[in-house]
Design a protein around this motif. Sequence first.
Motif: not given
Length: 306
Positions: A34-49
């Motif tokens: 779950l943490s890995k997928q959130i980090k990938l999403l943060e990379r895609e959107v350009g910032g920490p969620l």
Amino acid sequence: MNIDFTRLKYFLAVAEELHFKRAADRLHITPPPLSKQIKLLEREVGGPLFERDYHAVRLTALGAALVTPARRILDLVAEFEATANSITDRVEPLRVGATAYAPSDLLYAFEDAVCQLTTPAEFSIPGSAAEVAAHLVAGHLDLGLIHLPCTDSRVDYRVITRYQSGIAVRSDDPLASRYAVTMADLRDRQVAIDIASVNQLAMSTLVRQLDKRGVTQVVHAAPGRRGSEVELAAQVRSKRLVLLVAYAPDSSLGRVFSPPEFKLIPIEDRSWREGQLALAWLRDQATPHPALASAIEDLTALFETE
């Protein structure tokens, strides 16, 4: 930007729970992926969620701004799938899950009723009522059979049957002369539990509930499955066990544990409440299964008339 819809679902789970472990449990995965997928999403959107520290998880300004669009996107995806299915006449099976706590006769009757619905259905027994509710919230089930009370406000429900608990004993057992028993009467006895599907969490929870009432000698009888009534009867007979069952003399299990060999006795004790089984479904669904409403009505009508 190529956003993965699964990552959006993971993001919403964390945003709603504000806790990675609870979100992972809800999604039926472990926290590391779950943490890995959130980090990938943060990379895609350009910032920490999320802001993470030892004590809390908080949405960042970016994360808070993306919650509503993420919900809208996933609702549109669900609508897209439903529209495509309606045009092509392709209807996915209704996914129905049931609690492993249910007495065997009631659960087998429910399973048979699900199989006789006019829409195709997939039946499973995920575990406890809490696990069934979690599957509903995660979108893995359309309809569930749970014991009440239900503590998740996102789940709606309708009671379809109630049952009194009872015990089955040999006809020469000291308790066989009673018209009713209390939990105190079982404190020095070996007690077996009749549940249709042996589930470790369900079993351990029931053991704790009995232990609180001084019933500490809980034993494992025959494995719960269809046709196991004869095995249960053999163990009650040979080991002089007390079998905890639903008090339903007219059920198949009740007929097995009837005179002259056995006696079925109701439990009348304020500390051991009447069992309530309810149909459950997710309260706010953008696109519920097209057969959900009719299945609820059909199953309710069937069990309320019994």
